[in-house]
Design an enzyme around this catalytic site. Sequence first.
Site, PDB file in Angstrom:
ATOM      1  N   ASP A 220       0.832  -1.192   0.000  1.00 27.30           N
ATOM      2  CA  ASP A 220       0.000   0.000   0.000  1.00 27.30           C
ATOM      3  C   ASP A 220       0.876   1.256   0.000  1.00 27.30           C
ATOM      4  O   ASP A 220       1.837   1.357   0.766  1.00 27.30           O
ATOM      5  CB  ASP A 220      -0.906   0.001   1.240  1.00 27.30           C
ATOM      6  CG  ASP A 220      -1.815   1.203   1.273  1.00 27.30           C
ATOM      7  OD1 ASP A 220      -2.775   1.238   0.486  1.00 27.30           O
ATOM      8  OD2 ASP A 220      -1.553   2.118   2.083  1.00 27.30           O
ATOM      9  N   GLU A 261       0.457  -1.555  -5.161  1.00 27.28           N
ATOM     10  CA  GLU A 261      -0.822  -0.869  -5.370  1.00 27.28           C
ATOM     11  C   GLU A 261      -0.556   0.564  -5.810  1.00 27.28           C
ATOM     12  O   GLU A 261       0.116   1.322  -5.110  1.00 27.28           O
ATOM     13  CB  GLU A 261      -1.649  -0.881  -4.077  1.00 27.28           C
ATOM     14  CG  GLU A 261      -3.025  -0.265  -4.212  1.00 27.28           C
ATOM     15  CD  GLU A 261      -3.092   1.190  -3.779  1.00 27.28           C
ATOM     16  OE1 GLU A 261      -4.099   1.848  -4.101  1.00 27.28           O
ATOM     17  OE2 GLU A 261      -2.146   1.672  -3.140  1.00 27.28           O
TER      18      GLU A 261
END
Length: 516
Positions: A220, A261
């Site tokens: 992330d 991501e």
Amino acid sequence: MEKKHMDNRPMLNLYPDSLGGTVESLCQILDREEFADVFSSVYILPSIYHSDLDRGFSVIDYDLEGKYASKESLKRLQKNGLYLKLDFVLNHASVQSPQFQDLLEHGKKSAYKDFFIDWNAFWEGYGTMTDEGYLMPEKAYLEKMFFRKPGLPVLMVEFADGSRAPYWNTFYQEIRQTADYRKRYLGQMDLNIRSQSVWDFYKETIGKLAGYGAKILRLDAFAYAPKAPGTRNFLNEPETWELLERIDGLTKEYDMALLPEIHAAYQEKRYETIAAKGYLTYDFFLPGLLIDAIESRDGTYLARWAKEQTEKNIRSVNMLGCHDGIPVLDLEGFLPKERIRALIDLLVGRGGYVKDLHGSENIYYQVNTTYFNALGENESALLIARAIQLFMPGKPQIWYLDLFAGTNDYEAVKAAGAGAHKEINRTNLDMDEVNKRINHDVVIKQLEMLQFRNTFAAFGFDAVFCVHCTDEGMDFQWENSGYAARLEVSFKKMAFKMTGKTVQGEELYLLSHGNS
């Protein structure tokens, strides 16, 4: 460099408390006959760890939170043949993390004095000191930077001795006054990846997540981590790719795959770069392209995207809905602007909320809504969307609320307050609600399709895939080791037919919906 990849069978995506309230309850649900052979893996979002904001993405530490999950419940999932995908937040940690709390208490004497990014030390020689005590970078540097929120990404921190200093804070921040007039901070503080202590932390965390059974790490906010004066400080090159390679090296002994991501417009080709370097990548284009295809009765753009993935060997994780909204920023440069605008208007007209980057309507980012609402609460449309997802290239990631045909939760948005639009698609379902919904035709048919996709041998990252548009809609075909699968979709009739053929040539009737 050859990277590790998982199979491309379906993966369930949820929070640890989304179904039944705990991972143990989730195990009970997945043990039911209806869920036999439906999934190969489970992606549990980071509220499984100790966290304080953004429903998990502001991680305090990576120990299990305890209320929702235990090591025993995670082991139970794995005993049932399900491997785990877990989050690792590279760019930041919570203000409440032990490292930042130690910094607040001990200041420059803290063992973590270089764990976070001292704003003034970073910009020394590149700006002018303000009356507020932080350096204002020169205009030439500011113009190059990418911002996720209005103003400078700074949190002015007050230490125990009363001194103050600014620290880099890309995402959320909040300062509260306590009853004894002290300040209490909330926020996500950027980590200093030039610090060896951060890399020691990364290594320790990866080992901990491997111990939970993680086989895929979702990285992330990784693209914000590398920083340097005079750069965009988002997806800096080549530093971003060097960071990924170094993280990948730390995972080798654990046999993990990395899933970086990142949201970026199609025209930037970031997905292509990630795939070319050997990593799994997210298919953030599919959710919007699918709705566009169904609403326009035109699969041209969707077919073009499917063919590109195949031709360029792009190995992706795809989805309909997820814990975030439906991406629209990503479609820029692929879908014509007027169709993107029409898609946004459609989703908002069906009850969704637009999320723009730092308040600019010209930089649309995503629309927060359930996928069922995005499709006008049309069960036939949801089944067609699911069928196409399962026949698109990539590993299908299934948002639990889509599976149960969940609708927009406006009460949750209202209760969470300003800026909490994402709560519209995060409704927890207790056991009674699961038991009620599991008998609905739209759920039963999705489970049947998922079981076929999970177990039938025609599919695979290395299988032969083809797709073409027809007068009625689209025709998808897969072939692998003598097995074949086909999906014929009619957008005009809102119908489809799914079939499979074995090595022996036996044709299996699998599932049809509507008059296909």
